[in-house]
Design a protein around this motif. Structure first.
Motif, mmCIF file in Angstrom:
data_model
loop_
_atom_site.group_PDB
_atom_site.id
_atom_site.type_symbol
_atom_site.label_atom_id
_atom_site.label_comp_id
_atom_site.label_asym_id
_atom_site.label_seq_id
_atom_site.Cartn_x
_atom_site.Cartn_y
_atom_site.Cartn_z
ATOM 1 N N ASP A 31 0.803 -1.227 0.000
ATOM 2 C CA ASP A 31 0.000 0.000 0.000
ATOM 3 C C ASP A 31 0.835 1.275 0.000
ATOM 4 O O ASP A 31 0.303 2.378 0.061
ATOM 5 N N LYS A 263 -8.750 0.189 2.523
ATOM 6 C CA LYS A 263 -9.153 1.591 2.487
ATOM 7 C C LYS A 263 -10.650 1.705 2.219
ATOM 8 O O LYS A 263 -11.197 0.977 1.388
ATOM 9 N N GLY A 285 -6.666 5.792 5.682
ATOM 10 C CA GLY A 285 -7.741 5.960 4.707
ATOM 11 C C GLY A 285 -8.976 5.143 5.007
ATOM 12 O O GLY A 285 -9.703 4.737 4.100
ATOM 13 N N THR A 502 -6.561 11.611 6.130
ATOM 14 C CA THR A 502 -7.242 11.307 4.869
ATOM 15 C C THR A 502 -8.670 11.839 4.935
ATOM 16 O O THR A 502 -9.186 12.157 6.009
ATOM 17 N N THR A 504 -11.705 11.035 5.372
ATOM 18 C CA THR A 504 -12.550 9.952 5.875
ATOM 19 C C THR A 504 -13.270 10.422 7.132
ATOM 20 O O THR A 504 -12.947 11.462 7.698
#
Length: 661
Positions: A31, A263, A285, A502, A504
């Protein structure tokens, strides 16, 4: 240690394009590879500790339009500094070592320019010191040499500060004077031999051979295990972020054979505590929901993941700082404390010289208890004379509440003054984070000894011999210094985390995980998040339930409940210290944890993953799994090396992996 060699090219000198093709894709976490541009998405950052650079670098690795690695680091402004710092030239060879699955070390070797024969070289470095330990007797080295030698010997970075710590605390002897400090290399070797390797053997003997030492995270310094917002406020019993990251991210290794989350997933922590899972989910994420029965814990967690107007925070803390300094103008507190420190400095230099005193104590040449008590009693009349001279009121008139009992009068006055100033802040998010700064400040200003900060015994209002620091210490008489330190530190931590966050959702809900309607409560707090959660449901849990009979979670922040007026719900705590570890307490604990899991299942996908971190010395978790209608599919047992409490003995915890039957 897994490593690769890289040859510097002209492009590295000119553009900072460090060609890492020779490392191969498997050398980096899957990742870590992001999109072709920042707009197309960043990979999860890796950390690079480059020789000669003061700060670690956080970067991902970009790919091209076809998704193939471009074989350079996205963030590369630092490469030229690395080259210049180490005086490197074209065709020089450098080594990149993998310290763990997401941290790397970059080392120069500007004495070699030959090109490696293979694209990838995996090396197991063997310390020449280990082969020639007999030649070390009598050899003296400086602090810088010692750090370099220890780094090679231990296979991890040992800084000059680490060596200075050993000297300061009497663990190795300082040799020399007139500004020159040397130590015996043999004594340093003996010190490391005294625990290096032996601890693993000893702990395996006490805790079992199934300990997974790869999950000890021993290579991380405290600054890394308390990185960015994780240290916004003290909290007993929290796990380190690296443990959360290990199980949440997409890497696999010899122990973690499968990935459990990706994610965009929603992670649940029904025992959210200080919010570590939410923070790491944000970094990776992922969306996250926290639940905690303590309103103050929910505040801490939400403050860590909130987005702030940093300019407004700076303006408000500067205003409060100025007001507090004006408040103290007519007080003798600061003047008194400065004079006390001046006299203490001279006294401690005379009777507790660093590092000689601690060195002699460690070797039994001084009876610390007798000597320390004698000097404490000798200094007390000096302290009392200063108190009278500056008209300092020590104790409060009453001791009914926590704030009354555990704070000296001047400290209590300043706490109330700052709290009243915080009430004037209009921006609600700013008000919350500044309240957290005040809470962190007043926790550090309780009238107790340094050794008893974690577990309070009795209030102290005078100077005392401090075994932790090996000298006579004093309680605090003003919050000003701590307030200055923590406001600056908090702003820096928030700003740093802002770069990693992130786009989110993360939210901690104050409630009882045994019966809370998660989606209903989420709807009240964040409609957009609730809509997403209802649509895709929760993927799984990563959490550390409270340990039976270990901590009273409300009581550890009693000062905050007193000051802010939060409603205490001690009676809803699961497994509190106050209920002990008897048969009834254990049975109640098992049922309560099972009730939490049964309730949370209603909001999760069918193929959920539940990962629970626990020290299950009473064998309760198999019963919990059965009562929750789940099965244990795997267990990861890890040694816990860096506990925050006084007990540094052998200790382990197990990460239980539950799934649906």
């Amino acid at each position: 240690m897994d490593s690769r060699v890289i040859q510097l090219t002209a492009a590295a000198h000119k553009y900072g394009n460090l060609n890492i093709r020779s490392c191969g894709k498997s050398f980096f976490p899957p990742d870590a590879f992001g999109g072709s541009s920042k707009k197309k998405g960043l990979g999860v950052p890796i950390t690079i500790k480059a020789q000669g650079l003061p700060q670690p670098i956080q970067t991902d690795i970009p790919t091209n339009a076809k998704g193939k690695p471009r074989w350079l680091f996205r963030e590369r402004a630092w490469v030229k500094d690395f080259i210049n710092s180490n005086e490197l030239m074209k065709d020089n060879i450098i080594t990149i070592e993998r310290l763990n699955y997401r941290t790397y070390k970059l080392i120069s070797d500007n004495n070699h320019t030959e090109k490696p024969q293979t694209h990838c070289v995996v090396e197991e470095k063997k310390s020449s010191v280990q082969n020639n330990s007999e030649s070390l007797k009598g050899e003296l080295i400086g602090i810088k040499q010692a750090s370099e030698w220890a780094t090679e010997y231990l296979g991890k970075t040992v800084t000059t500060s680490n060596i200075s710590y050993l000297i300061q605390y009497g663990l190795i002897r300082k040799i020399g004077g007139n500004g020159t400090t040397q130590i015996s290399k043999q004594e340093l070797l003996n010190y490391y031999k005294s625990y290096n390797g032996k601890r693993q053997v000893s702990w395996n003997g006490q805790l079992g051979d199934d300990l997974n030492w790869a999950l000890s995270f021993e290579q991380y310094k405290e600054a890394e295990t308390t990185k960015h917002v994780h240290r916004l406020h003290p909290y007993k019993g929290k796990f380190i972020p690296q443990l959360v990251e290990y199980f949440l991210d997409s890497h696999t290794d010899n122990f973690k054979k499968h990935t459990y989350f990706k994610k965009g997933d929603i992670i649940l922590d029904p025992f959210s505590g200080s919010g570590t899972t939410m923070v790491q989910a944000c970094e990776l994420g992922m969306h996250a929901i926290g639940i905690d029965v303590s309103a103050f814990n929910a505040l801490i967690g939400n403050c860590k993941v909130a987005t702030y107007d940093l300019a407004d925070i700076k303006t408000e803390v500067a205003r409060i700082m100025n007001s507090l300094e004006n408040f103290l103008v007519n007080s003798h507190t600061i003047e008194f404390e400065e004079k006390l420190l001046e006299i203490l400095y001279e006294f401690n230099n005379k009777y507790f010289p660093v590092p000689d005193y601690k060195y002699k104590v460690k070797r039994g040449e001084i009876d610390e208890e007798t000597y320390g008590t004698k000097r404490e009693e000798e200094f007390l009349p000096i302290f009392n004379k200063l108190v009278k001279q500056y008209n300092i009121k020590l104790l409060q008139d009453k001791a009914d509440s926590f704030l009354d009992k555990w704070y000296l009068q001047h400290i209590r006055n300043e706490i109330q003054f700052v709290f009243d100033e915080i009430k004037k802040i209009k921006n609600i998010d700013t008000k919350k984070i500044v309240s957290i700064i005040l809470s962190r400040t007043i926790r550090s200003c309780r009238a107790t000894t340094h050794a008893d900060l974690a577990t309070l015994k009795e209030p102290i209002a005078a100077t005392y011999y401090c075994a932790k620091h090996g000298k006579v210490c004093k309680p605090l008489f003003s919050i000003l210094k701590r307030w200055k330190t923590y406001t600056k530190d908090t702003i820096q931590r928030i700003a740093y985390f802002d770069q990693l966050k992130t786009n989110t959702f993360q939210l901690c809900i104050a409630g009882d995980s045994r019966n809370i309607n998660i989606f209903e409560q989420l709807e009240k707090k964040n409609a957009a998040f609730a809509k997403l959660a209802k649509k895709q449901k929760i993927k799984g849990i990563f959490s550390s339930p409270p340990y039976v009979g270990l901590i009273d979670y409300h009581e550890q922040h009693a000062y905050a409940y007193d000051l802010f007026g939060f409603e205490r719900k001690d009676g809803l705590e699961i497994g509190p210290l106050s209920k002990g570890q008897g048969r009834q307490a254990k049975e109640s604990y098992v049922q309560a944890i099972a009730d939490v899991l049964n309730n949370c299942k209603k909001f999760m996908v069918d193929d959920y993953n539940v990962l629970l971190v626990a020290n299950d010395k009473y064998g309760m978790y198999p019963i919990i799994a059965e009562k929750a209608g789940m099965k244990i599919v795997n267990q990861y047992k890890r040694p816990v090396l860096n506990r925050t409490e006084k007990d540094k003995g052998a200790y382990s915890e197990t990460i239980f992996h539950f799934k649906q039957i």
